[in-house]
Design a protein around this motif. Structure first.
Motif, PDB file in Angstrom:
ATOM      1  N   LEU A   1      71.100  34.020  53.840  1.00 48.14           N
ATOM      2  CA  LEU A   1      71.072  34.595  55.189  1.00 48.14           C
ATOM      3  C   LEU A   1      69.633  34.814  55.665  1.00 48.14           C
ATOM      4  O   LEU A   1      69.314  34.592  56.842  1.00 48.14           O
ATOM      5  CB  LEU A   1      71.847  35.913  55.222  1.00 48.14           C
ATOM      6  CG  LEU A   1      73.366  35.793  55.088  1.00 48.14           C
ATOM      7  CD1 LEU A   1      73.993  37.177  55.003  1.00 48.14           C
ATOM      8  CD2 LEU A   1      73.942  35.012  56.247  1.00 48.14           C
ATOM      9  N   GLU A   2      68.771  35.253  54.763  1.00 51.06           N
ATOM     10  CA  GLU A   2      67.361  35.469  55.120  1.00 51.06           C
ATOM     11  C   GLU A   2      66.691  34.154  55.515  1.00 51.06           C
ATOM     12  O   GLU A   2      65.972  34.082  56.511  1.00 51.06           O
ATOM     13  CB  GLU A   2      66.624  36.093  53.942  1.00 51.06           C
ATOM     14  CG  GLU A   2      65.162  36.325  54.167  1.00 51.06           C
ATOM     15  CD  GLU A   2      64.871  37.569  54.950  1.00 51.06           C
ATOM     16  OE1 GLU A   2      63.806  37.624  55.576  1.00 51.06           O
ATOM     17  OE2 GLU A   2      65.717  38.475  54.947  1.00 51.06           O
TER      18      GLU A   2
ATOM     19  N   ALA B   1      72.767  38.808  45.882  1.00 54.37           N
ATOM     20  CA  ALA B   1      71.382  38.352  46.027  1.00 54.37           C
ATOM     21  C   ALA B   1      71.323  36.918  46.556  1.00 54.37           C
ATOM     22  O   ALA B   1      70.507  36.603  47.426  1.00 54.37           O
ATOM     23  CB  ALA B   1      70.655  38.447  44.694  1.00 54.37           C
ATOM     24  N   VAL B   2      72.191  36.049  46.088  1.00 49.14           N
ATOM     25  CA  VAL B   2      72.203  34.660  46.554  1.00 49.14           C
ATOM     26  C   VAL B   2      72.617  34.598  48.024  1.00 49.14           C
ATOM     27  O   VAL B   2      71.987  33.899  48.832  1.00 49.14           O
ATOM     28  CB  VAL B   2      73.134  33.806  45.672  1.00 49.14           C
ATOM     29  CG1 VAL B   2      73.396  32.442  46.294  1.00 49.14           C
ATOM     30  CG2 VAL B   2      72.541  33.646  44.286  1.00 49.14           C
ATOM     31  N   VAL B   3      73.665  35.345  48.395  1.00 47.14           N
ATOM     32  CA  VAL B   3      74.120  35.344  49.791  1.00 47.14           C
ATOM     33  C   VAL B   3      73.037  35.917  50.701  1.00 47.14           C
ATOM     34  O   VAL B   3      72.757  35.384  51.789  1.00 47.14           O
ATOM     35  CB  VAL B   3      75.444  36.129  49.920  1.00 47.14           C
ATOM     36  CG1 VAL B   3      75.796  36.364  51.373  1.00 47.14           C
ATOM     37  CG2 VAL B   3      76.558  35.389  49.213  1.00 47.14           C
TER      38      VAL B   3
ATOM     39  N   ALA C   1      61.544  38.961  47.927  1.00 48.21           N
ATOM     40  CA  ALA C   1      61.191  39.596  46.647  1.00 48.21           C
ATOM     41  C   ALA C   1      62.290  40.571  46.215  1.00 48.21           C
ATOM     42  O   ALA C   1      62.605  40.671  45.020  1.00 48.21           O
ATOM     43  CB  ALA C   1      59.853  40.311  46.769  1.00 48.21           C
ATOM     44  N   ASN C   2      62.859  41.270  47.180  1.00 49.05           N
ATOM     45  CA  ASN C   2      63.953  42.184  46.845  1.00 49.05           C
ATOM     46  C   ASN C   2      65.180  41.422  46.361  1.00 49.05           C
ATOM     47  O   ASN C   2      65.897  41.882  45.461  1.00 49.05           O
ATOM     48  CB  ASN C   2      64.322  43.030  48.060  1.00 49.05           C
ATOM     49  CG  ASN C   2      63.207  43.965  48.450  1.00 49.05           C
ATOM     50  OD1 ASN C   2      62.317  44.249  47.669  1.00 49.05           O
ATOM     51  ND2 ASN C   2      63.241  44.428  49.684  1.00 49.05           N
ATOM     52  N   HIS C   3      65.417  40.260  46.933  1.00 48.14           N
ATOM     53  CA  HIS C   3      66.556  39.450  46.495  1.00 48.14           C
ATOM     54  C   HIS C   3      66.358  38.981  45.057  1.00 48.14           C
ATOM     55  O   HIS C   3      67.304  38.978  44.257  1.00 48.14           O
ATOM     56  CB  HIS C   3      66.728  38.242  47.411  1.00 48.14           C
ATOM     57  CG  HIS C   3      66.960  38.610  48.846  1.00 48.14           C
ATOM     58  ND1 HIS C   3      66.822  37.708  49.858  1.00 48.14           N
ATOM     59  CD2 HIS C   3      67.299  39.772  49.447  1.00 48.14           C
ATOM     60  CE1 HIS C   3      67.076  38.292  51.007  1.00 48.14           C
ATOM     61  NE2 HIS C   3      67.355  39.557  50.781  1.00 48.14           N
TER      62      HIS C   3
ATOM     63  N   ALA D   1      65.956  30.229  62.235  1.00 48.29           N
ATOM     64  CA  ALA D   1      66.355  30.439  63.623  1.00 48.29           C
ATOM     65  C   ALA D   1      65.219  31.076  64.426  1.00 48.29           C
ATOM     66  O   ALA D   1      64.972  30.691  65.578  1.00 48.29           O
ATOM     67  CB  ALA D   1      67.601  31.313  63.678  1.00 48.29           C
ATOM     68  N   ARG D   2      64.518  32.044  63.826  1.00 44.66           N
ATOM     69  CA  ARG D   2      63.389  32.672  64.517  1.00 44.66           C
ATOM     70  C   ARG D   2      62.267  31.674  64.761  1.00 44.66           C
ATOM     71  O   ARG D   2      61.662  31.650  65.838  1.00 44.66           O
ATOM     72  CB  ARG D   2      62.858  33.859  63.698  1.00 44.66           C
ATOM     73  CG  ARG D   2      63.667  35.114  63.873  1.00 44.66           C
ATOM     74  CD  ARG D   2      62.945  36.306  63.271  1.00 44.66           C
ATOM     75  NE  ARG D   2      62.672  36.163  61.850  1.00 44.66           N
ATOM     76  CZ  ARG D   2      63.470  36.595  60.879  1.00 44.66           C
ATOM     77  NH1 ARG D   2      64.587  37.191  61.164  1.00 44.66           N
ATOM     78  NH2 ARG D   2      63.126  36.433  59.616  1.00 44.66           N
TER      79      ARG D   2
END
Length: 98
Positions: A46-47, A40-42, A4-6, A53-54
């Protein structure tokens, strides 16, 4: 950051890049907007990669552990009060002497 922050960061960047037409000598507002959108896109990529991965690590850890045996709960007799889950047992009392 969360997704949401992105989205918020991307929205602010888009507003600065496309909707704000201010001529400042110190800062180019359009370039700041494009930079915010790029960040924001990067950050979103990453998120998403980190979440995958998690999830993969959790799946591998849960597959390595044996599943516990299923325990069947004891049958509880229903009572008149919904909060009372104990079985009623009268307490034996000694006979009174007169």
């Amino acid at each position: 950051m969360h997704l949401a922050n992105h989205r918020l960061l991307f929205t602010v960047g888009a507003v600065l890049a496309f909707a704000v037409h201010v001529d400042l000598d110190v800062v180019d507002v359009e370039v700041v907007g494009w930079i915010l959108m790029l960040v924001a896109v990067v950050a979103t990529l990453l998120e998403v990669a980190g979440r995958r991965a998690r999830e993969r690590a959790l799946r591998a850890a849960s597959a390595a552990q044996p599943t516990p045996a299923r325990v069947v709960p004891a049958r509880v007799t229903p009572s008149l009060a919904p909060w009372d889950t104990r079985e009623f047992r009268p307490v034996p009392r000694p006979a009174r002497e007169s």
